[in-house]
Design a protein around this motif. Structure first.
Motif, mmCIF file in Angstrom:
data_model
loop_
_atom_site.group_PDB
_atom_site.id
_atom_site.type_symbol
_atom_site.label_atom_id
_atom_site.label_comp_id
_atom_site.label_asym_id
_atom_site.label_seq_id
_atom_site.Cartn_x
_atom_site.Cartn_y
_atom_site.Cartn_z
ATOM 1 N N GLY A 139 0.833 -1.196 0.000
ATOM 2 C CA GLY A 139 0.000 0.000 0.000
ATOM 3 C C GLY A 139 0.870 1.249 0.000
ATOM 4 N N ASP A 140 0.462 2.267 -0.731
ATOM 5 C CA ASP A 140 1.312 3.457 -0.835
ATOM 6 C C ASP A 140 1.354 4.276 0.446
ATOM 7 O OD1 ASP A 140 -1.202 4.644 -0.868
ATOM 8 O OD2 ASP A 140 -0.991 5.515 -2.875
ATOM 9 N N ALA A 141 0.447 4.001 1.399
ATOM 10 C CA ALA A 141 0.445 4.714 2.672
ATOM 11 C C ALA A 141 0.657 3.766 3.847
ATOM 12 C CB ALA A 141 -0.870 5.484 2.847
ATOM 13 N N ASP A 142 1.227 2.604 3.581
ATOM 14 C CA ASP A 142 1.474 1.611 4.628
ATOM 15 C C ASP A 142 2.705 2.013 5.437
ATOM 16 O OD1 ASP A 142 1.870 -0.600 6.236
ATOM 17 O OD2 ASP A 142 1.872 -2.055 4.598
ATOM 18 N N PRO A 143 2.564 2.231 6.754
ATOM 19 C CA PRO A 143 3.734 2.597 7.562
ATOM 20 C C PRO A 143 4.681 1.431 7.804
ATOM 21 C CG PRO A 143 1.822 2.301 8.985
ATOM 22 C CD PRO A 143 1.322 2.177 7.557
#
Length: 322
Positions: free
Chosen positions: A261-265
């Motif tokens: 995911g492009d916003a996965d921490p």
């Protein structure tokens, strides 16, 4: 070994909604409870109490097979023989019903199977397992008891990605053919151990971790009984994940398709590229819009991307449920 960035593939698949057996396994997903660590677990445990007066759900040591069509008359043996198989491994704190909505976007020539870890839903009364070798042996035994054969794909989300990798290695050690494709989601390569101390923390530490990753409803954490049960499983799974170190093994031979995911921490595209080190096959990294739980809102695109990688056409299907 090569790594290639790929764009996610869209899908417009449709399929008639199947009849569903009313159980803790199916109802949680129907009501949109499949997103986030501990979410399905909490719902299924609450439901089991209302159905059984506090006793655990019936035990079933089995591969979770999700029917796609009410008119389908295939036996389990026929499904294994005639179809491609997408075999899924849930995330830490998760359960088989996290993948329940995926049935709506599966084509008729692909059978969806989800492995249920002990200690949740239909296996609620079984002891939790916090050592990777023990869990891998159990799940591999179950796959082999179902007559596992190619073609099949192993897809794992977060902790499930590591479990799927280790199952692929265990199958090879047992002389079984490997997967046609390994699809690790939201986790870095086993060559980069994910050590941590979250499992050693108190309840406040675990709750902060759940909130950081997102997806766990506030009402679950506000209910003392649900919170206690959820945190017990989450702590167990984090212990498994944070103490896991991949045992030395030759690289796999199958291609690997990493999804992030492009916003996965927790896992970036750069982290995902590390999976090229564990196979002699071709490795790609595909990025989807979303956080650590991007599989939930993006399941249609994810399934379409996997089918495309296998050279299988997508089909029309009814929109998947939330």
């Amino acid at each position: 070994m090569t790594t290639q960035a790929c764009l996610p593939v869209g899908s417009t698949t449709r399929e008639a909604a199947p009849s569903v057996r009313r159980s803790a396994y199916s109802v949680g997903a129907e009501k949109g409870q499949a997103r986030g660590i501990g979410n399905v677990l909490a719902f299924s445990m609450k439901l089991s109490t209302s159905l059984t007066g506090g006793s655990s759900l019936p035990l079933k040591n089995e591969l979770r097979t999700i029917p796609k069509r009410p008119e389908g008359q295939f036996s389990a043996a026929q499904k294994w023989k005639s179809m491609h198989r997408l075999i899924c491994f849930p995330h830490a704190g998760g359960s088989a019903s996290a993948f329940r909505p995926w049935r709506a976007v599966m084509p008729p020539n692909v059978a969806l199977h989800v492995l249920q870890y002990p200690g949740r839903e239909s296996r609620f009364g079984e002891p939790l397992i916090d050592r990777m070798p023990d869990l891998v042996r159990l799940l591999t035994d179950e796959l082999m008891s179902q007559g596992l054969r190619q073609p099949y794909v192993l897809l794992g989300h977060s902790l499930g990605a590591a479990v799927a990798y280790e199952v692929a290695q265990e199958l090879r050690r047992r002389g079984r053919p490997g997967p046609d494709l390994l699809v690790p989601c939201a986790r870095q390569s086993p060559t980069e151990p994910r050590r941590g101390e979250v499992h050693r923390g108190d309840d406040d530490v675990l709750i902060a971790e759940l909130r950081r990753l997102g997806g766990t409803p506030s009402e679950v954490l506000a209910d003392p009984d649900l919170r206690r049960a959820v945190l017990n499983v989450v702590r167990n799974d984090y212990r498994l994940s944070e103490t896991y170190v991949a045992r030395p093994a030759p690289p796999l031979e199958c291609p690997i398709m990493v999804l992030v995911g492009d916003a996965d921490p927790e896992c970036s595209a750069a982290d995902g590229a590390g999976w090229a080190a564990v196979t002699t096959g071709h490795t790609t990294v595909s990025t989807f819009a979303g956080d650590h739980f991007f599989l939930t809102p993006r399941r249609r695109e994810v399934v379409a991307a996997v089918l495309s990688r296998l050279g299988l056409p997508a089909v029309n299907a009814w929109p998947s449920t939330p």
